[in-house]
Design an enzyme around this catalytic site. Structure first.
Site, short mmCIF file in Angstrom:
data_model
loop_
_atom_site.label_atom_id
_atom_site.label_comp_id
_atom_site.label_asym_id
_atom_site.label_seq_id
_atom_site.Cartn_x
_atom_site.Cartn_y
_atom_site.Cartn_z
N GLU A 136 -38.96 61.55 15.47
CA GLU A 136 -37.85 62.14 16.46
C GLU A 136 -37.01 63.38 15.52
O GLU A 136 -37.06 63.48 14.40
CB GLU A 136 -36.73 60.79 15.65
CG GLU A 136 -35.44 60.54 16.25
CD GLU A 136 -35.02 59.53 16.54
OE1 GLU A 136 -35.23 58.34 16.50
OE2 GLU A 136 -33.46 59.38 15.58
N HIS B 90 -40.35 53.85 15.32
CA HIS B 90 -40.70 54.66 16.38
C HIS B 90 -42.48 55.04 16.17
O HIS B 90 -42.93 55.09 14.65
CB HIS B 90 -40.39 56.38 16.81
CG HIS B 90 -38.61 55.64 16.86
ND1 HIS B 90 -38.26 55.27 18.49
CD2 HIS B 90 -37.88 56.49 16.13
CE1 HIS B 90 -36.90 55.24 17.80
NE2 HIS B 90 -36.69 56.33 17.27
N ARG C 181 -26.55 52.65 15.97
CA ARG C 181 -28.07 52.51 16.32
C ARG C 181 -28.35 51.69 15.47
O ARG C 181 -28.95 53.03 15.01
CB ARG C 181 -28.20 53.68 16.94
CG ARG C 181 -30.29 54.00 17.10
CD ARG C 181 -30.73 53.20 18.70
NE ARG C 181 -31.24 53.32 18.93
CZ ARG C 181 -32.76 52.15 18.30
NH1 ARG C 181 -32.80 50.87 18.04
NH2 ARG C 181 -33.46 52.40 19.35
N HIS D 6 -35.32 54.26 10.30
CA HIS D 6 -33.94 54.83 9.87
C HIS D 6 -32.64 54.15 10.79
O HIS D 6 -33.13 53.24 11.82
CB HIS D 6 -33.86 56.23 10.14
CG HIS D 6 -35.11 56.72 11.55
ND1 HIS D 6 -35.84 56.24 12.62
CD2 HIS D 6 -33.94 56.37 13.13
CE1 HIS D 6 -35.78 56.39 13.21
NE2 HIS D 6 -34.52 57.05 14.10
N HIS E 191 -33.97 50.65 12.45
CA HIS E 191 -35.60 50.91 13.49
C HIS E 191 -36.47 51.80 13.48
O HIS E 191 -36.53 52.81 12.81
CB HIS E 191 -35.28 51.12 14.89
CG HIS E 191 -34.70 51.94 15.44
ND1 HIS E 191 -33.16 52.92 14.80
CD2 HIS E 191 -35.28 53.96 16.25
CE1 HIS E 191 -32.98 53.85 15.15
NE2 HIS E 191 -34.00 54.74 15.56
N GLU F 32 -37.52 55.14 24.94
CA GLU F 32 -36.38 54.39 24.21
C GLU F 32 -35.96 52.78 24.09
O GLU F 32 -36.00 52.75 22.79
CB GLU F 32 -34.91 55.29 23.68
CG GLU F 32 -33.91 54.56 23.39
CD GLU F 32 -33.60 54.80 21.54
OE1 GLU F 32 -33.28 54.30 21.23
OE2 GLU F 32 -34.98 55.98 21.69
#
Length: 385
Positions: A103, A99, A94, A142, A97, A164
């Site tokens: 999270e 946010h 993943r 992260h 990125h 997401e």
């Protein structure tokens, strides 16, 4: 000849009320939701839907795995938290990125490596496995990479409208930045940037990472002050007659500054006691087993919902509720809250710590029965208490 019990077709009828349903219907859903098809007599009025299953959520397929989400779009009552179920194949990423939202995560199966760097350049790297948690504060960049067995995990974000599909990703950021700017920023040449992605990568294939120690980078500013992972299953659970409870909030997992949680395991015949949460809505994720939740919404309003693995439940704050195991195996689920501290009010403890005549007079019970109630909190109970 009678049908085998497991094959009997249910109908919306009880004690002479209701009738058969001979029209078009989804029998499989009716079998999974008996308390919706034929509600208990104690249900009353119109109460909003408080259940949605990940099995009914849209699945996004990527070359390295898949993901699906339940947000306020799928479950309108869920305003405080949203959830993502994600699978990464062995070695898959993943991508890097960040946010706008914090999270919180619980590893459902397998294992993965997680890494982050905070605003001071302090770094974090750890391998997490089934039952472990992580928490990344909002804005902290992260990544996640599956180890050799692959990984599936639940992500929970502290905003019900989170999606997401609208996160900030390195590949997306750089593909929308002029190459001349990237070159000036990093000291690279155009030739060196020839293979950079032209759009987001999101979830993509990779090689299984090397041993953890060989991947560590020593930052001149050190490690993050509050470790971003936590071994939830390593905690000694609180044990009760009906099962166990593990509570994780900012008192035991300091990094988790906006989300608290409880992992509840109810043995067959047991139940999560009658209770409510005085400050925050509850977002639930069911891991295994089968059970039902009854919710009291005040003003004579009540509704019952059935849950099994992969379902999400939601209870607005202050709504009285219980969760009962109806199966032959443990019912295991997570309770999560947008609050750094876990708080609940036990109906039993409330009554037991009042003058006993007050409760006895209120519910028309003998005083002796009120006096026999335990004064300490017992979140999971059974008939033998």
């Amino acid at each position: 000849m009678k049908e085998p019990k497991q094959q009997r077709i249910p109908h919306p009828q009880r004690n002479g009320q209701g009738g058969t349903d001979t029209g078009p219907r989804n029998i499989e859903l009716d079998l999974q939701n008996p308390d919706m098809l034929t509600p208990p007599e104690t249900d009353h009025g119109t109460v909003p839907n408080m259940k949605f299953s990940f099995s009914m959520a849209h699945t996004r397929l990527e070359e390295g795995g898949w993901t699906r989400e339940i947000t306020q779009r799928e479950l309108p009552i869920a305003t405080t938290l949203a959830g993502v179920d994600m699978k990464l194949n062995p070695g898959a990423y993943r991508e890097l990125h960040w946010h706008k939202e914090a999270e919180w995560a619980y590893v459902l199966e397998g294992s993965c490596r997680i890494g982050a760097v905070d605003q001071e350049g302090r770094n974090f790297l750890d391998d997490v496995r089934k039952g472990d948690l992580w928490f990344f504060p909002k804005g902290i960049p992260h990544y996640i990479q599956a180890l050799d067995e692959g990984v599936e995990f639940l992500l929970v974000f502290d905003d019900g409208q989170f999606s997401e599909n609208s996160t900030f990703m390195m590949s997306d950021f750089f593909s929308h930045t002029p190459k001349s700017v990237l070159a000036k920023n990093f000291g690279w040449t155009p030739d060196q940037m020839a293979n950079m992605p032209e759009k987001e990568k999101y979830i993509f294939k990779g090689q299984v990472p090397p041993p953890l120690e060989s991947d560590r980078i020593i930052s001149p500013t050190g490690d993050v002050p509050n470790w971003f992972s936590h071994r939830m299953l390593a905690q000694e659970p609180q044990r009760f007659s009906g099962g166990t409870v593990r509570i994780v909030d900012s008192t035991t997992f300091k990094a988790s500054s906006t989300i608290s949680a409880a992992l509840v395991e109810i043995q067959p015949g047991g139940m999560r006691e009658l209770h409510w949460h005085p400050t925050d809505d509850e977002w639930q994720y069911y891991i295994s087993g089968f059970g039902r939740m009854g919710v009291f919404a005040s003003s004579g309003l009540a509704r019952t919902f059935d849950f099994r693995a992969g379902d999400v439940g939601y209870v607005p704050f202050a709504y009285g509720h219980y969760v009962e195991n109806l199966g032959n195996e443990p019912l295991v689920f997570l309770e999560m809250f947008r609050n750094p501290r876990f708080e609940d009010i036990s109906a039993t403890q409330w009554m037991a710590n009042l003058p006993p005549q007050v409760s006895a007079d209120t519910i028309n019970m003998p005083r002796s029965m009120i006096e026999a109630l335990p004064k300490d909190k017992r979140p999971v109970v059974s008939l033998n208490r």
